[in-house]
Design an enzyme around this catalytic site. Structure first.
Site, PDB file in Angstrom:
ATOM      1  CG  HIS A  18       3.572   2.187  -2.451  1.00  0.00           C
ATOM      2  ND1 HIS A  18       4.300   1.032  -2.286  1.00  0.00           N
ATOM      3  CD2 HIS A  18       3.135   2.541  -1.219  1.00  0.00           C
ATOM      4  CE1 HIS A  18       4.290   0.695  -0.999  1.00  0.00           C
ATOM      5  NE2 HIS A  18       3.598   1.598  -0.335  1.00  0.00           N
ATOM      6  CG  HIS A  61       1.499   6.095   1.391  1.00  0.00           C
ATOM      7  ND1 HIS A  61       0.487   5.258   1.775  1.00  0.00           N
ATOM      8  CD2 HIS A  61       2.632   5.358   1.456  1.00  0.00           C
ATOM      9  CE1 HIS A  61       0.982   4.064   2.070  1.00  0.00           C
ATOM     10  NE2 HIS A  61       2.289   4.098   1.881  1.00  0.00           N
TER      11      HIS A  61
HETATM   12  P1  5GP Z   1       3.325   0.698   2.667  1.00  0.00           P
HETATM   13  O1  5GP Z   1       3.066   0.309   4.098  1.00  0.00           O
HETATM   14  O2  5GP Z   1       4.011  -0.416   1.902  1.00  0.00           O
HETATM   15  O3  5GP Z   1       4.016   2.022   2.482  1.00  0.00           O
HETATM   16  O4  5GP Z   1       1.897   0.935   2.034  1.00  0.00           O
HETATM   17  C1  5GP Z   1       1.101  -0.077   1.519  1.00  0.00           C
HETATM   18  C2  5GP Z   1      -0.305   0.482   1.411  1.00  0.00           C
HETATM   19  O5  5GP Z   1      -1.013  -0.296   0.480  1.00  0.00           O
HETATM   20  C3  5GP Z   1      -1.101   0.450   2.715  1.00  0.00           C
HETATM   21  O6  5GP Z   1      -1.551   1.769   3.008  1.00  0.00           O
HETATM   22  C4  5GP Z   1      -2.257  -0.498   2.412  1.00  0.00           C
HETATM   23  O7  5GP Z   1      -3.458  -0.079   3.016  1.00  0.00           O
HETATM   24  C5  5GP Z   1      -2.333  -0.468   0.912  1.00  0.00           C
HETATM   25  N1  5GP Z   1      -2.762  -1.708   0.281  1.00  0.00           N
HETATM   26  C6  5GP Z   1      -2.276  -2.947   0.515  1.00  0.00           C
HETATM   27  N2  5GP Z   1      -2.861  -3.844  -0.299  1.00  0.00           N
HETATM   28  C7  5GP Z   1      -3.728  -3.141  -1.078  1.00  0.00           C
HETATM   29  C8  5GP Z   1      -4.625  -3.516  -2.131  1.00  0.00           C
HETATM   30  O8  5GP Z   1      -4.756  -4.684  -2.513  1.00  0.00           O
HETATM   31  N3  5GP Z   1      -5.340  -2.511  -2.715  1.00  0.00           N
HETATM   32  C9  5GP Z   1      -5.218  -1.201  -2.322  1.00  0.00           C
HETATM   33  N4  5GP Z   1      -5.966  -0.311  -2.969  1.00  0.00           N
HETATM   34  N5  5GP Z   1      -4.403  -0.826  -1.332  1.00  0.00           N
HETATM   35  C10 5GP Z   1      -3.663  -1.770  -0.722  1.00  0.00           C
END
Ligand code: 5GP
Ligand code: ZN
Length: 139
Positions: free
Chosen positions: A99, A101
């Site tokens: 993903h 951001h």
């Molecule tokens: P990472 O830390 O893997 O780069 O980012 C994961 C992101 O996904 C975090 O910013 C977290 O807030 C978001 N996130 C985790 N679970 C969910 C979810 O079920 N729905 C949404 N909309 N965001 C999520």
């Protein structure tokens, strides 16, 4: 991936606040936003990280980032944007479905997408360029 939350969200099996969708991606609002308007670009196919996603889809992901941020910078509005993409636990990845951001920035928001600059030593420079030499040999 049957147990991947982002697969289920991208497929529409779990509801999400969807800002944009096409055949390849769903762009959703992050549930734990760094700032107002923080969104995530999710490919509909499962790839764990940047190393796994095919080149063509990675290119489309960046085009999607451009499309969404170009509209939202004026629509929110915000003062800037950080594009962040984490690979691996050590880099802060918590959901192992690729993903991107999209983090709107507002003057003085103190969101903390930053680091303390170190120093590039001569020794590190030489070792790192040597470690990456296959990049230049194969290009
Ligand atoms: P990472 O830390 O893997 O780069 O980012 C994961 C992101 O996904 C975090 O910013 C977290 O807030 C978001 N996130 C985790 N679970 C969910 C979810 O079920 N729905 C949404 N909309 N965001 C999520
Ligand atoms: Zn997935």
């Amino acid at each position: 991936m049957s147990d991947c939350i982002f697969c289920k969200i991208a497929a529409g099996e779990i509801p999400s606040a969807t800002l944009y969708e096409d055949d390849d991606f769903r762009v959703i609002l992050d549930l734990g936003p760094a700032t107002r308007g923080h969104a995530l670009i999710l490919p509909k196919q499962h790839y764990a990280n940047l190393y796994e996603i095919p080149d063509e889809l990675a290119a489309k992901a960046i085009q999607t980032a451009k499309k969404v941020t170009t509209v939202m910078k004026d629509a929110l509005p915000c003062d800037g944007y950080n594009i962040v993409q984490n690979n691996g636990e050590a880099a802060g990845q918590t959901v192992f479905h690729f993903h991107i951001h999209l983090i709107p920035r507002y003057r003085d928001d103190h969101a903390g997408v930053s680091w303390k600059p170190g120093t590039l030593t001569d020794e590190d420079r030489d070792a790192i360029l040597e470690a990456g030499k296959s990049l230049r040999e194969n290009s």
